[in-house]
Every structure is written in C-alpha cells, then in structure tokens.
Design a protein around this motif. Structure first.
Motif, PDB file in Angstrom:
ATOM      1  N   ILE A   8       0.809  -1.216   0.000  1.00  0.00           N
ATOM      2  CA  ILE A   8       0.000   0.000   0.000  1.00  0.00           C
ATOM      3  C   ILE A   8       0.849   1.276   0.000  1.00  0.00           C
ATOM      4  N   GLU A   9       1.768   1.431   0.964  1.00  0.00           N
ATOM      5  CA  GLU A   9       2.545   2.671   1.028  1.00  0.00           C
ATOM      6  C   GLU A   9       3.471   2.801  -0.179  1.00  0.00           C
ATOM      7  N   GLU A  10       4.002   1.688  -0.640  1.00  0.00           N
ATOM      8  CA  GLU A  10       4.842   1.691  -1.849  1.00  0.00           C
ATOM      9  C   GLU A  10       4.035   2.225  -3.045  1.00  0.00           C
ATOM     10  N   GLY A  11       2.804   1.765  -3.187  1.00  0.00           N
ATOM     11  CA  GLY A  11       1.938   2.225  -4.274  1.00  0.00           C
ATOM     12  C   GLY A  11       1.583   3.692  -4.140  1.00  0.00           C
ATOM     13  N   LEU A  12       1.332   4.138  -2.920  1.00  0.00           N
ATOM     14  CA  LEU A  12       1.019   5.545  -2.673  1.00  0.00           C
ATOM     15  C   LEU A  12       2.179   6.440  -3.103  1.00  0.00           C
ATOM     16  N   LEU A  13       3.386   6.101  -2.673  1.00  0.00           N
ATOM     17  CA  LEU A  13       4.559   6.910  -3.010  1.00  0.00           C
ATOM     18  C   LEU A  13       4.869   6.836  -4.510  1.00  0.00           C
ATOM     19  N   ARG A  14       4.626   5.690  -5.137  1.00  0.00           N
ATOM     20  CA  ARG A  14       4.815   5.569  -6.587  1.00  0.00           C
ATOM     21  C   ARG A  14       3.848   6.487  -7.326  1.00  0.00           C
ATOM     22  N   GLU A  15       2.569   6.463  -6.922  1.00  0.00           N
ATOM     23  CA  GLU A  15       1.565   7.318  -7.560  1.00  0.00           C
ATOM     24  C   GLU A  15       1.913   8.793  -7.403  1.00  0.00           C
ATOM     25  N   ILE A  16       2.369   9.190  -6.215  1.00  0.00           N
ATOM     26  CA  ILE A  16       2.762  10.589  -5.977  1.00  0.00           C
ATOM     27  C   ILE A  16       3.894  10.969  -6.923  1.00  0.00           C
ATOM     28  N   ALA A  17       4.916  10.125  -7.027  1.00  0.00           N
ATOM     29  CA  ALA A  17       6.062  10.430  -7.899  1.00  0.00           C
ATOM     30  C   ALA A  17       5.644  10.468  -9.370  1.00  0.00           C
ATOM     31  N   GLU A  18       4.809   9.520  -9.798  1.00  0.00           N
ATOM     32  CA  GLU A  18       4.384   9.476 -11.203  1.00  0.00           C
ATOM     33  C   GLU A  18       3.530  10.676 -11.577  1.00  0.00           C
ATOM     34  N   GLU A  19       2.570  11.002 -10.731  1.00  0.00           N
ATOM     35  CA  GLU A  19       1.594  12.041 -11.072  1.00  0.00           C
ATOM     36  C   GLU A  19       2.062  13.453 -10.732  1.00  0.00           C
ATOM     37  N   LEU A  20       2.868  13.595  -9.685  1.00  0.00           N
ATOM     38  CA  LEU A  20       3.218  14.924  -9.174  1.00  0.00           C
ATOM     39  C   LEU A  20       4.695  15.262  -9.319  1.00  0.00           C
ATOM     40  N   GLY A  21       5.482  14.340  -9.847  1.00  0.00           N
ATOM     41  CA  GLY A  21       6.889  14.584 -10.102  1.00  0.00           C
ATOM     42  C   GLY A  21       7.787  14.108  -8.980  1.00  0.00           C
ATOM     43  N   PRO A  22       9.056  13.869  -9.310  1.00  0.00           N
ATOM     44  CA  PRO A  22      10.004  13.326  -8.330  1.00  0.00           C
ATOM     45  C   PRO A  22      10.518  14.346  -7.324  1.00  0.00           C
ATOM     46  N   ASP A  23      10.260  15.638  -7.549  1.00  0.00           N
ATOM     47  CA  ASP A  23      10.808  16.666  -6.656  1.00  0.00           C
ATOM     48  C   ASP A  23       9.896  17.017  -5.480  1.00  0.00           C
ATOM     49  N   LEU A  24       8.666  16.512  -5.486  1.00  0.00           N
ATOM     50  CA  LEU A  24       7.778  16.734  -4.338  1.00  0.00           C
ATOM     51  C   LEU A  24       8.195  15.760  -3.240  1.00  0.00           C
ATOM     52  N   LYS A  25       8.653  16.283  -2.139  1.00  0.00           N
ATOM     53  CA  LYS A  25       9.164  15.443  -1.052  1.00  0.00           C
ATOM     54  C   LYS A  25       8.090  15.269   0.021  1.00  0.00           C
ATOM     55  N   ILE A  26       7.730  14.026   0.285  1.00  0.00           N
ATOM     56  CA  ILE A  26       6.727  13.695   1.296  1.00  0.00           C
ATOM     57  C   ILE A  26       7.459  13.344   2.589  1.00  0.00           C
ATOM     58  N   GLU A  27       7.159  14.101   3.654  1.00  0.00           N
ATOM     59  CA  GLU A  27       7.816  13.890   4.953  1.00  0.00           C
ATOM     60  C   GLU A  27       7.132  12.799   5.764  1.00  0.00           C
ATOM     61  N   THR A  28       5.804  12.841   5.798  1.00  0.00           N
ATOM     62  CA  THR A  28       5.071  11.872   6.615  1.00  0.00           C
ATOM     63  C   THR A  28       3.877  11.317   5.840  1.00  0.00           C
ATOM     64  N   VAL A  29       3.578  10.052   6.108  1.00  0.00           N
ATOM     65  CA  VAL A  29       2.426   9.359   5.543  1.00  0.00           C
ATOM     66  C   VAL A  29       1.712   8.680   6.700  1.00  0.00           C
ATOM     67  N   GLN A  30       0.433   8.988   6.862  1.00  0.00           N
ATOM     68  CA  GLN A  30      -0.352   8.406   7.955  1.00  0.00           C
ATOM     69  C   GLN A  30      -1.691   7.926   7.398  1.00  0.00           C
ATOM     70  N   PRO A  31      -2.010   6.623   7.528  1.00  0.00           N
ATOM     71  CA  PRO A  31      -3.338   6.181   7.090  1.00  0.00           C
ATOM     72  C   PRO A  31      -4.412   6.986   7.810  1.00  0.00           C
ATOM     73  N   TRP A  32      -5.440   7.409   7.082  1.00  0.00           N
ATOM     74  CA  TRP A  32      -6.488   8.207   7.705  1.00  0.00           C
ATOM     75  C   TRP A  32      -7.849   7.514   7.672  1.00  0.00           C
ATOM     76  N   THR A  33      -8.358   7.195   6.492  1.00  0.00           N
ATOM     77  CA  THR A  33      -9.680   6.588   6.410  1.00  0.00           C
ATOM     78  C   THR A  33      -9.808   5.808   5.103  1.00  0.00           C
ATOM     79  N   PHE A  34     -10.941   5.156   4.940  1.00  0.00           N
ATOM     80  CA  PHE A  34     -11.223   4.449   3.694  1.00  0.00           C
ATOM     81  C   PHE A  34     -12.683   4.635   3.342  1.00  0.00           C
TER      82      PHE A  34
END
Length: 143
Positions: A46-72
């Motif tokens: 799940i987190e691997e896919g989230l970070l992949r989607e962020i890099a693919e869609e928003l570019g490699p220079d957007l740096k994500i500091e924290t990832v916290q599951p919130w809801t579904f």
C-alpha cells in the motif's frame, strides 16, 4: 464489474492542500478538481503504491515527509477513457494524510493543472464528489 484499490494522498504543506484538475475529456471526474492518487498494481504494498503514484503524477521533486493512514471509503464510479469508452468500476479508496516538505509539483498528463489551496478557499473550486466528501469528513469543508 472490475474492482480497483485506489490510494489517495491528502497532501498538506504549510496549511494548504494540493488539488489537481482532471482533464475535461477523460477519467472518473472529467474537468473537476480532485486529489491525486491511483490504483495499486498487482502485488504492490500500500505505502509503496502511494509513493509511486505521488512520484508518477506529481513529479520526483515533491518530497513527502510523513504518511499516515487516515480513512477508507468505497463507491461505484464510471470511468471515461480517452477513446470515449466507459467502464463501471467498484473502487475502494484508501486515504492518507501526507505532509509535504516542499511544493515542487510537476503534474503529468493525468492532470491539466494543480493548486495549493488553504481550507478556507476550497469552496471556490469545482471539487468532485469524492474530494468534497473527503474534505468534509476532515472538517475542512461544509457539506
């Protein structure tokens, strides 16, 4: 009906949230503003896919500091493809609170534009139904 697990980052930086404008001719919410994100690939964590989607869609220079599951949430949506065909898909949305260290965004062809929006200005955007529901659940937007 096909099922997709969608990972959606709710990306915040200095009190503003990242919105992306969908192309007017395709997707699940054509022409509306939305959160980024996309489907998990077969065997992807799940987190691997989230970070992949962020890099693919928003570019490699957007740096994500924290990832916290919130809801579904889940829903049935109709997706329009570039050739004009449509498909109904059962979507399971996994939504994550993400904090970005910067605002270095370079959207790919999946979006027409992007904006960093303070909560008080969210109502000014033509948000799709799923994004409105997400921001309302977060207490950032009136229903």
């Amino acid at each position: 009906m096909r099922q997709r697990i969608i990972v959606c980052p709710l990306i915040e930086n200095q009190g503003a949230y990242l919105l992306c404008k969908m192309p007017s001719d395709r997707g699940v919410f054509p022409g509306q503003w939305a959160l980024s994100g996309g489907g998990l690939e077969q065997g992807e964590r799940i987190e691997e896919g989230l970070l992949r989607e962020i890099a693919e869609e928003l570019g490699p220079d957007l740096k994500i500091e924290t990832v916290q599951p919130w809801t579904f949430r889940d829903d049935i949506r109709t997706k329009t493809y570039p050739d004009g065909t449509t498909e109904q898909i059962y979507m399971i949305y996994l939504i994550f609170d993400c904090r970005a260290a910067n605002r270095n965004v370079a959207v790919n062809e999946e979006f027409e534009d992007f904006a960093w929006v303070p909560p008080g200005d969210l109502w000014q955007y033509d948000l799709n139904a799923a994004t409105r529901t997400t921001f309302a659940a977060k207490g950032l937007l009136e229903h």
